[in-house]
Scaffold this active site. Structure first.
Site, PDB file in Angstrom:
ATOM      1  N   SER A  42       0.874  -1.179   0.000  1.00 22.59           N
ATOM      2  CA  SER A  42       0.000   0.000   0.000  1.00 22.59           C
ATOM      3  C   SER A  42       0.903   1.218   0.000  1.00 22.59           C
ATOM      4  O   SER A  42       2.068   1.132   0.415  1.00 22.59           O
ATOM      5  CB  SER A  42      -0.850  -0.005   1.272  1.00 22.59           C
ATOM      6  OG  SER A  42      -1.513   1.230   1.427  1.00 22.59           O
ATOM      7  N   TYR A  98      -1.855   0.256  10.713  1.00 18.11           N
ATOM      8  CA  TYR A  98      -1.884  -0.201   9.313  1.00 18.11           C
ATOM      9  C   TYR A  98      -0.612   0.247   8.605  1.00 18.11           C
ATOM     10  O   TYR A  98       0.022  -0.526   7.877  1.00 18.11           O
ATOM     11  CB  TYR A  98      -3.125   0.362   8.618  1.00 18.11           C
ATOM     12  CG  TYR A  98      -3.321  -0.095   7.181  1.00 18.11           C
ATOM     13  CD1 TYR A  98      -3.487  -1.441   6.874  1.00 18.11           C
ATOM     14  CD2 TYR A  98      -3.360   0.833   6.139  1.00 18.11           C
ATOM     15  CE1 TYR A  98      -3.675  -1.853   5.558  1.00 18.11           C
ATOM     16  CE2 TYR A  98      -3.564   0.429   4.824  1.00 18.11           C
ATOM     17  CZ  TYR A  98      -3.712  -0.922   4.542  1.00 18.11           C
ATOM     18  OH  TYR A  98      -3.904  -1.327   3.231  1.00 18.11           O
TER      19      TYR A  98
HETATM   20  P1  NAP Z   1     -10.971  -6.392   0.836  1.00 17.67           P
HETATM   21  O1  NAP Z   1     -12.025  -6.439  -0.207  1.00 17.67           O
HETATM   22  O2  NAP Z   1     -11.352  -6.181   2.262  1.00 17.67           O
HETATM   23  O3  NAP Z   1     -10.124  -7.725   0.684  1.00 17.67           O
HETATM   24  C1  NAP Z   1      -9.345  -8.286   1.682  1.00 17.67           C
HETATM   25  C2  NAP Z   1      -9.203  -9.757   1.359  1.00 17.67           C
HETATM   26  O4  NAP Z   1      -8.296 -10.348   2.307  1.00 17.67           O
HETATM   27  C3  NAP Z   1     -10.520 -10.505   1.463  1.00 17.67           C
HETATM   28  O5  NAP Z   1     -10.637 -11.368   0.360  1.00 17.67           O
HETATM   29  C4  NAP Z   1     -10.390 -11.294   2.745  1.00 17.67           C
HETATM   30  O6  NAP Z   1     -11.101 -12.508   2.596  1.00 17.67           O
HETATM   31  C5  NAP Z   1      -8.890 -11.533   2.789  1.00 17.67           C
HETATM   32  N1  NAP Z   1      -8.389 -11.818   4.124  1.00 17.67           N
HETATM   33  C6  NAP Z   1      -8.426 -11.006   5.205  1.00 17.67           C
HETATM   34  N2  NAP Z   1      -7.878 -11.634   6.255  1.00 17.67           N
HETATM   35  C7  NAP Z   1      -7.477 -12.859   5.814  1.00 17.67           C
HETATM   36  C8  NAP Z   1      -6.843 -13.968   6.420  1.00 17.67           C
HETATM   37  N3  NAP Z   1      -6.509 -13.967   7.711  1.00 17.67           N
HETATM   38  N4  NAP Z   1      -6.582 -15.056   5.659  1.00 17.67           N
HETATM   39  C9  NAP Z   1      -6.927 -15.073   4.355  1.00 17.67           C
HETATM   40  N5  NAP Z   1      -7.522 -14.068   3.727  1.00 17.67           N
HETATM   41  C10 NAP Z   1      -7.797 -12.978   4.462  1.00 17.67           C
HETATM   42  O7  NAP Z   1      -9.902  -5.251   0.521  1.00 17.67           O
HETATM   43  P2  NAP Z   1      -9.142  -4.809  -0.815  1.00 17.67           P
HETATM   44  O8  NAP Z   1      -9.384  -3.373  -0.956  1.00 17.67           O
HETATM   45  O9  NAP Z   1      -9.451  -5.728  -1.939  1.00 17.67           O
HETATM   46  O10 NAP Z   1      -7.625  -5.005  -0.344  1.00 17.67           O
HETATM   47  C11 NAP Z   1      -6.801  -6.059  -0.790  1.00 17.67           C
HETATM   48  C12 NAP Z   1      -5.372  -5.771  -0.381  1.00 17.67           C
HETATM   49  O11 NAP Z   1      -4.969  -4.505  -0.904  1.00 17.67           O
HETATM   50  C13 NAP Z   1      -5.134  -5.682   1.125  1.00 17.67           C
HETATM   51  O12 NAP Z   1      -3.873  -6.217   1.430  1.00 17.67           O
HETATM   52  C14 NAP Z   1      -5.170  -4.200   1.395  1.00 17.67           C
HETATM   53  O13 NAP Z   1      -4.457  -3.865   2.562  1.00 17.67           O
HETATM   54  C15 NAP Z   1      -4.493  -3.681   0.140  1.00 17.67           C
HETATM   55  N6  NAP Z   1      -4.794  -2.287  -0.197  1.00 17.67           N
HETATM   56  C16 NAP Z   1      -6.080  -1.822  -0.279  1.00 17.67           C
HETATM   57  C17 NAP Z   1      -6.313  -0.486  -0.578  1.00 17.67           C
HETATM   58  C18 NAP Z   1      -7.691   0.102  -0.647  1.00 17.67           C
HETATM   59  O14 NAP Z   1      -7.810   1.350  -0.599  1.00 17.67           O
HETATM   60  N7  NAP Z   1      -8.743  -0.677  -0.791  1.00 17.67           N
HETATM   61  C19 NAP Z   1      -5.226   0.365  -0.801  1.00 17.67           C
HETATM   62  C20 NAP Z   1      -3.944  -0.141  -0.721  1.00 17.67           C
HETATM   63  C21 NAP Z   1      -3.738  -1.462  -0.425  1.00 17.67           C
HETATM   64  P3  NAP Z   1     -11.801 -13.339   3.765  1.00 17.67           P
HETATM   65  O15 NAP Z   1     -12.437 -12.335   4.698  1.00 17.67           O
HETATM   66  O16 NAP Z   1     -12.791 -14.194   3.027  1.00 17.67           O
HETATM   67  O17 NAP Z   1     -10.705 -14.138   4.404  1.00 17.67           O
END
Ligand code: NAP
Length: 252
Positions: free
Chosen positions: A136, A149
């Site tokens: 991120s 975070y």
């Molecule tokens: P999201 O929709 O909340 O996705 C998070 C994913 O991680 C879900 O599929 C969740 O699935 C999985 N997860 C969480 N805890 C887990 C665990 N203990 N074991 C296995 N899977 C787990 O969020 P997103 O926006 O797509 O984010 C994806 C990644 O990008 C993350 O690493 C986030 O930090 C990063 N990111 C996001 C943003 C943003 O603004 N959205 C910006 C920068 C970086 P389950 O709950 O089914 O396990």
């Protein structure tokens, strides 16, 4: 030989699900993992019905034993996308709950460590492996309230940079994709523990936050470069966001 295989963690929603779709379109057999079995199974079924190769495997990346068992079940792994992660809370350092900090470290850093360690033999054995870490812009700079975070994503960034040094000479690329503001259905909802109003406020007035598909595009692009091309770090933000703290919002 079976088809080149890409493992995507956190493939049950957002960026992970979109990345799995893109890599399946690019011809990879995708292995979809997340804790919510029904979600990854539904996506695997949808991709299979569309003529892609996809399988689902429920997995909690913080559970080392489960990760090891998962790794042992795979016949090959060419690409690993460490996407599972998230934020819990937006509290100042003075007030942050250590349990939230621990949980963020567990999933964003140790989760990446567990899965990467478990799959590295297969990635090396493929002769042309790629590890992607979804960190991120919170891993590269700070912002108020980001505390735990920011610390965790800095950890993921440090892990990725170190791994690249250590694997130099091995047939494995190490790629970091660091997105800024991405509007996914669950990221902010998870951060604010289901408070939809607070989640929506994150994106209020921002013309076009990135979408999960935008980020998935960058991941698929990095992965599908020729084997000798390593995209070390790809920072991607929406045009309306110039830094972690400078976001243009249209007046209401
Ligand atoms: P999201 O929709 O909340 O996705 C998070 C994913 O991680 C879900 O599929 C969740 O699935 C999985 N997860 C969480 N805890 C887990 C665990 N203990 N074991 C296995 N899977 C787990 O969020 P997103 O926006 O797509 O984010 C994806 C990644 O990008 C993350 O690493 C986030 O930090 C990063 N990111 C996001 C943003 C943003 O603004 N959205 C910006 C920068 C970086 P389950 O709950 O089914 O396990």
């Amino acid at each position: 030989m079976s088809t080149r295989t890409a493992v995507v963690t956190g493939a049950s929603s957002g960026i992970g699900a979109a990345t799995a779709r893109k890599l399946a379109e690019a011809g990879y057999r995708v292995v979809l993992t997340a804790r919510r079995a029904e979600r990854v199974e539904a996506l695997a079924a949808e991709l299979t019905a569309a003529g892609r190769e996809a399988v689902a495997h429920p997995l909690d990346v913080t559970d080392r034993q489960a990760v090891d068992a998962f790794a042992a079940s795979l016949d090959r792994c060419d690409v690993l996308v460490n996407n599972a992660g998230g934020a819990f809370g937006l509290d100042p350092v003075a007030e942050g709950d250590p349990a939230d900090w621990r949980a963020m470290y567990e999933v964003n850093v140790l989760g990446v460590l567990h899965v990467t360690q478990a799959l590295l033999p297969a990635l090396k054995g493929s002769g042309d492996g790629t590890v992607v870490v979804l960190s991120s812009t919170a891993g590269l700079g700070t912002y108020e309230g980001g505390g735990g975070y920011v610390a965790a994503k800095h950890g993921a960034h440090a892990l990725t940079e170190t791994l690249r040094l250590e694997l130099c000479g091995a047939p494995v690329r190490v790629v970091e994709v660091a997105p800024g503001m991405v509007r996914t259905d669950e990221f902010s909802l998870t951060r604010f523990r289901g408070d939809q109003e607070r989640a929506d406020a994150v994106y209020a007035g921002v013309a076009d936050p990135l979408t999960a598909e935008d980020v998935a595009d960058t991941v698929a692009w990095a992965v599908t470069r020729p084997s000798h091309v390593n995209i070390d770090l790809l920072v991607v933000r929406p045009r309306a966001q110039a830094s972690n703290t400078k976001v243009h919002r249209e007046p209401r």
